[in-house]
Design a protein around this motif. Sequence first.
Motif, PDB file in Angstrom:
ATOM      1  N   ARG A  97       0.868  -1.168   0.000  1.00  0.00           N
ATOM      2  CA  ARG A  97       0.000   0.000   0.000  1.00  0.00           C
ATOM      3  C   ARG A  97       0.904   1.216   0.000  1.00  0.00           C
ATOM      4  NH1 ARG A  97      -4.379   0.338   4.320  1.00  0.00           N
ATOM      5  NH2 ARG A  97      -5.666   1.152   2.650  1.00  0.00           N
ATOM      6  N   GLU A 104      -7.613  -0.441  -1.355  1.00  0.00           N
ATOM      7  CA  GLU A 104      -7.209  -1.841  -1.382  1.00  0.00           C
ATOM      8  C   GLU A 104      -5.699  -1.963  -1.234  1.00  0.00           C
ATOM      9  OE1 GLU A 104      -8.116  -1.891  -5.955  1.00  0.00           O
ATOM     10  OE2 GLU A 104      -6.931  -3.670  -5.459  1.00  0.00           O
TER      11      GLU A 104
ATOM     12  N   TYR B  32     -13.339   1.407   9.954  1.00  0.00           N
ATOM     13  CA  TYR B  32     -12.706   0.196   9.458  1.00  0.00           C
ATOM     14  C   TYR B  32     -13.145  -0.028   8.013  1.00  0.00           C
ATOM     15  CZ  TYR B  32     -17.250  -1.606  10.998  1.00  0.00           C
ATOM     16  OH  TYR B  32     -18.603  -1.783  11.204  1.00  0.00           O
ATOM     17  N   TYR B  50     -14.935  -3.400  -1.944  1.00  0.00           N
ATOM     18  CA  TYR B  50     -14.581  -2.760  -0.681  1.00  0.00           C
ATOM     19  C   TYR B  50     -15.791  -2.025  -0.111  1.00  0.00           C
ATOM     20  CZ  TYR B  50     -12.673   0.780   2.467  1.00  0.00           C
ATOM     21  OH  TYR B  50     -12.438   1.582   3.545  1.00  0.00           O
ATOM     22  N   ALA B  93     -11.929  -9.896   4.325  1.00  0.00           N
ATOM     23  CA  ALA B  93     -10.805  -9.298   5.042  1.00  0.00           C
ATOM     24  C   ALA B  93     -11.215  -7.963   5.650  1.00  0.00           C
ATOM     25  CB  ALA B  93      -9.619  -9.103   4.088  1.00  0.00           C
ATOM     26  N   ARG B  95      -9.683  -4.195   7.447  1.00  0.00           N
ATOM     27  CA  ARG B  95      -8.674  -3.231   7.894  1.00  0.00           C
ATOM     28  C   ARG B  95      -9.284  -2.495   9.074  1.00  0.00           C
ATOM     29  NH1 ARG B  95      -9.508   1.630   7.543  1.00  0.00           N
ATOM     30  NH2 ARG B  95     -10.806   1.489   5.664  1.00  0.00           N
ATOM     31  N   ASP B  99      -7.981   4.670   7.911  1.00  0.00           N
ATOM     32  CA  ASP B  99      -7.210   4.191   6.770  1.00  0.00           C
ATOM     33  C   ASP B  99      -5.906   4.956   6.626  1.00  0.00           C
ATOM     34  OD1 ASP B  99      -7.709   3.977   3.168  1.00  0.00           O
ATOM     35  OD2 ASP B  99      -6.536   2.745   4.533  1.00  0.00           O
ATOM     36  N   SER B 103      -2.024   0.585   7.581  1.00  0.00           N
ATOM     37  CA  SER B 103      -3.067  -0.229   8.198  1.00  0.00           C
ATOM     38  C   SER B 103      -3.026  -1.644   7.644  1.00  0.00           C
ATOM     39  CB  SER B 103      -4.439   0.383   7.915  1.00  0.00           C
ATOM     40  OG  SER B 103      -4.504   1.703   8.401  1.00  0.00           O
ATOM     41  N   LYS B 104      -2.888  -2.604   8.525  1.00  0.00           N
ATOM     42  CA  LYS B 104      -2.792  -3.977   8.048  1.00  0.00           C
ATOM     43  C   LYS B 104      -4.174  -4.555   7.795  1.00  0.00           C
ATOM     44  CE  LYS B 104      -2.135  -5.710  12.756  1.00  0.00           C
ATOM     45  NZ  LYS B 104      -1.187  -6.407  13.659  1.00  0.00           N
ATOM     46  N   ILE B 105      -4.197  -5.524   6.917  1.00  0.00           N
ATOM     47  CA  ILE B 105      -5.434  -6.188   6.533  1.00  0.00           C
ATOM     48  C   ILE B 105      -5.336  -7.637   6.978  1.00  0.00           C
ATOM     49  CG2 ILE B 105      -6.871  -6.902   4.587  1.00  0.00           C
ATOM     50  CD1 ILE B 105      -5.897  -4.395   3.104  1.00  0.00           C
TER      51      ILE B 105
END
Lengths: 116, 117
Positions: A97, A104, B32, B50, B93, B95, B99, B103-105
């Motif tokens: 990212r 995404e 989120y 998304y 998934a 997050r 954002d 930020s990890k997913i």
Amino acid sequence: GAVVSQHPSWVICKSGTSVKIECRSLDFQATTMFWYRQFPKQSLMLMATSNEGSKATYEQGVEKDKFLINHASLTLSTLTVTSAHPEDSSFYICSARGQPISTEAFFGQGTRLTVV
Amino acid sequence: AQKITQTQPGMFVQEKEAVTLDCTYDTSDQSYGLFWYKQPSSGEMIFLIYQGSYDEQNATEGRYSLNFQKARKSANLVISASQLGDSAMYFCAMREGRDSSASKIIFGSGTRLSIRP
């Protein structure tokens, strides 16, 4: 979408050797890269998060000395599996990212590692 | 505690029928994001759709729509008019938090969808 290239797509190595996997963002600046591991028929498990120019943050239970992550530039992160053993055989996949921020995460094609 | 739950390990659907893949999540954050990815046998992860936690409308992308029920903490994926090429693993998934690129997913356990001709 943005392109993330992961190399190699598959690798076979002998037990005790080290293997390096590269993850490159081709058309954007990847400020953060994520490394996942996926065993057959299982989900993606996050191993670590790497930010450009700083040390990676490892998830609980992931050995940082075994899985070395380097994110030296905004387009390249590497995962080195050191002293590989058969139990390290898995599918490793990176995602990136960055700027501009998108909703995404973009994934590489994955690397299938087999340790014999 | 598991954050993303997909209760359907596998599903079989007749071609051209619609299918719903279930996903529930757990978070204490107000902000989120929820994702669905498709993983064919080749292993690549294909982004499908998304939904942001503050989005009032359910997300749609072609044949994919996300049935977002915030109070129930569910984010089911609906695929209309299924095709043989839809056969794959599907991962829900999430997050957490505001954002940012850091930020990890995290992923659910996945559902293997098989489309019958």
